[in-house]
Design a protein around this motif. Structure first.
Motif, PDB file in Angstrom:
ATOM      1  N   PHE A  45       0.852  -1.189   0.000  1.00  0.00           N
ATOM      2  CA  PHE A  45       0.000   0.000   0.000  1.00  0.00           C
ATOM      3  C   PHE A  45       0.887   1.238   0.000  1.00  0.00           C
ATOM      4  N   ASP A  47       0.877   5.878  -0.781  1.00  0.00           N
ATOM      5  CA  ASP A  47       0.128   7.088  -1.110  1.00  0.00           C
ATOM      6  C   ASP A  47       0.505   7.543  -2.515  1.00  0.00           C
ATOM      7  N   LEU A  76      -3.969   4.808   4.602  1.00  0.00           N
ATOM      8  CA  LEU A  76      -2.606   4.297   4.764  1.00  0.00           C
ATOM      9  C   LEU A  76      -2.213   4.269   6.239  1.00  0.00           C
TER      10      LEU A  76
END
Length: 264
Positions: A45, A47, A76
């Protein structure tokens, strides 16, 4: 028979899902993870800003049909379980701590391997900083006791280690005095002490070491246990201005690693 096989398959899959997972946070830690052990990554994961640099990681995961996803800041943080995620989080399975077998001891002895032994170092951030130092100086093994006060390599340690976890293996032993007796056959055990008129690390090194050194680092507040200190071949004291009593254990690790592993 078919139903039984399916049931076993489902059970095995269920057990796999329940395996404890760890979040590896921060660009340096995640990029080193992909460089050294990419197959361990289960999910990724990141941004938007970090995603611009993560294309290669995504390609690797896509080939393995694993999950990767760009998420917003709130998501996040939720995934990472901390605000200190550095824009990217890789999920891996918890790595089991290794056992010190006779074969392992023989290998360390033949290689004259530099070793660190932690005696109940309880702060995970300190463990992470020690791992980073160990990796920098080429120490590939850290020994820890099976003791509730000893911090193990978890998420905070991975983050602080900045990728160092990919170069260092952790070994857990039931008894530190016991492993000290084993190590003394092939290594020279060096511990730290605040008491007495001990040699400085530099003076101890200049006097010569008959065997490859093992550095033992004690608990942040209590230092080494007396029974562990008694096993040391030499105790050293890091000299300072005496404004404060001692260095943080991770700072002490850096000084000692430089003196005994870095000056070659």
């Amino acid at each position: 028979m078919v139903c039984l096989r399916v049931a076993r398959s489902v059970m095995k899959s269920s057990l796999t899902i329940k395996t404890k997972e760890l979040n590896v946070c921060g660009w340096q830690a995640v990029s080193t993870l992909f460089a050294r052990h990419p197959d361990e990554v289960r999910r990724l994961f990141f941004d938007a800003a970090t995603g611009r640099r993560a294309g290669e990681f995504c390609s690797q995961l896509a080939q393995q049909k694993k999950v990767y996803r760009q998420v917003d800041a709130a998501e996040l943080e939720k995934v990472a379980g901390t605000k200190l995620h550095g824009g990217i989080v890789a999920v891996i399975g918890e790595r089991p701590l290794r056992k010190v077998t006779h074969e392992v001891l023989e290998t360390w002895g033949r290689a004259k391997a530099p070793l660190l032994l932690l005696d109940r170092v309880s702060n995970a951030n300190n463990v992470g900083a020690i791992v980073r130092t160990a990796a920098f100086f080429g120490v590939k093994a850290i020994i820890v006791p099976d003791h509730p006060a000893q911090a193990l390599p978890g998420e905070a340690a991975y983050r602080v280690a900045e990728g160092g976890m990919e170069f260092v293996d952790f070994f857990r032993v039931p008894s530190l005095p016991g492993i000290c007796d084993e190590l003394k056959r092939r290594h020279f055990l060096i511990g730290t002490s605040l008491r007495g008129n001990q040699l400085s690390p530099a003076a101890a090194r200049e006097r010569g070491l008959p065997r490859p050194p093992v550095i033992i680092l004690g608990n942040e507040e209590k230092g080494m246990a007396p029974e562990v200190a008694a096993k040391c071949d030499r105790l050293v004291k890091i000299p300072g201005a005496e404004s404060v009593e001692s260095l943080n254990v991770s700072a002490a690790a850096a000084v000692l690693c430089w003196e005994f592993f870095g000056r070659r």
